[in-house]
Design an enzyme around this catalytic site. Sequence first.
Site, PDB file in Angstrom:
ATOM      1  N   SER A   1       0.596  -1.204  -0.027  1.00 35.72           N
ATOM      2  CA  SER A   1      -0.025   0.026  -0.177  1.00 35.72           C
ATOM      3  C   SER A   1       0.768   1.356  -0.083  1.00 35.72           C
ATOM      4  CB  SER A   1      -0.872   0.080   1.276  1.00 35.72           C
ATOM      5  OG  SER A   1      -0.255  -0.139   2.414  1.00 35.72           O
TER       6      SER A   1
ATOM      7  N   ASP B   1      -2.720   6.198  11.720  1.00 35.45           N
ATOM      8  CA  ASP B   1      -1.856   5.805  10.540  1.00 35.45           C
ATOM      9  C   ASP B   1      -0.618   6.790  10.651  1.00 35.45           C
ATOM     10  OD1 ASP B   1      -0.718   4.955   8.307  1.00 35.45           O
ATOM     11  OD2 ASP B   1      -2.502   5.232   7.066  1.00 35.45           O
TER      12      ASP B   1
ATOM     13  N   HIS C   1       1.672   5.426   6.283  1.00 40.02           N
ATOM     14  CA  HIS C   1       1.230   5.878   4.923  1.00 40.02           C
ATOM     15  C   HIS C   1       1.630   7.326   5.220  1.00 40.02           C
ATOM     16  CE1 HIS C   1      -0.984   2.065   4.879  1.00 40.02           C
ATOM     17  NE2 HIS C   1      -0.415   1.939   3.685  1.00 40.02           N
TER      18      HIS C   1
END
Length: 566
Positions: free
Chosen positions: A272, A515, A518
Amino acid sequence: MVDSEKQLFNGDGGRGGGGLISDFKNLFSVLKTRRTTVFAYGFMFAFVIFTAIVAFNPSANFTSPWFNNFFSTSSSTISDSSSTPSIVSYIFPNSSQPTLQTNPNSTRSVNTSNSTAIVTPPPTNPTKLNLTVTVVPSPPPPTPLPQKSPSVDKNKVSNFSSSLLKNTNNTSSNGIKAVNITKEITKNKVKGSLMNCNIYDGNWVKDDSYPLYEPGSCPHIDESFNCHLNGRLDKDYDRMRWQPKDCDIPRLKGKDMLELLRDKRLVFVGDSLNRNMWESLVCILRNSVPDKTKVFEASGKREFRTEGAYAFIFKDYNCKIEFVRSPFLVQEWEMPDTNGTKKETLRLDVVEKSSSIYKDADVIVFNTGHWWTHDKTSKGKDYYQVGNHVFGSLNVVDAFHEALLTWAKWIDANVNPSKSHVLFRGYSASHFSGGQWNSGGACDHETEPIKNDAYLTAYPPKMKVLESVLEEMKTPVKYLNITRMTDYRKDAHPSVYRKKNVPEEERRSPLRFQDCSHWCLPGVPDLWNELLYAELLIKHNKNQQQLRQHEKQKQQQQQQQVKPQN
């Protein structure tokens, strides 16, 4: 006495004195009636003409040097708005005019006591003139007309193989002039050549001309990466660029990169974090396309997390920017368990099955790393498999090495290096504080990058393994070593800004995962793509050099073949 004097001067006195005077008067009367009258009228006529020239001639640029000297003192002229000459300084050389220091190379107004000097004519003239004293060269040079800069067609992009422009405008928003893209790789005369520069050794610098596309303007960003639309208010995290220490990297201009990728496929393969990079590049390139309807996902998908492969088409360039999900690069597997069920394993000896999709692509960007930090992979118990053997326990670094060797062998056997440019993006640092992603780790309080290198983490052992594998490969693979540059950026993760319309109290609840792996978009992955762009330019330049060398050798061979015949 008085009467006698009157008689003397009236000619009524005695004959001696009166006769002499009378004779002189008679003589002067004759001259007066002839020459004097002519001279007087001539003088008056010349004076009128002279005065008219002085009063009404708008130019002081006379050809006669005597005439110039007559109307100027110390190479200066006194002029008003119509540049009318004045003779005051000549007629009254000792008048109270300011002394002017002249510079033959300049034109300036002389100011005394913070006011413009006033020249006053003699009191016999009832009209006073307020004249600005201006020093000019003698004679003053003509002022050239301003030249209009040539315009640049913003919609015209030339063929890259001949002359591709770096920028469609003459000057960008931060003042940097447009340059030819093919010269980017050699233009850094001060800091050094991009061709011989470590572009991954540098620092982050504030630059208000970034980001490369407007926050919230790209509809193809995953919701969990779209910090701007999710309510993040601070803006500095997306107004930074990467500055190498020994050179400058070219700013990524979407049209230029699309021209570089015309009729080509660029594929991101990995986890990802590579999807993060893929979405970034799609948005950068899309931002440069006037007609957005000519940029679309091949199968019409609008969500990019559920399936294994996606492709954005840039119709005007016959170009595809793709993403293929492959978090380990080797194949996730299932093995029958002793109790009749199946258990998940990771085949370290089998490359991921989607590899046939991208093996012929023109540019392939691989990555893997984050999934090797999860519990199952990091512990390595009954998970790693080679052939039919499942290891009861295997160190994660050894397993990572084995997986990369499998990937490297597949690349060497299946990818044509003369067609495909292969790159491998390094590990992207995470910044969880107080725990991991699933145990209370947080980064929402971070608003500035790390500024002290002492707080950076050690270079990951897995990346050392990667470097050793790349060195042994037959196929050249360029290493995008972004690990250190991302380690600085603890401020640029989505943290609590993963979803829209979430109340502040709920957003910061300890029960919600943050998060810190990312990256917000726009943000850090945009600069990964700027480095990718620099690598593509370097590769292009090397290819052009090889083509020129090959052509030169071919011409030499042809000349040698012709000589014996002669």
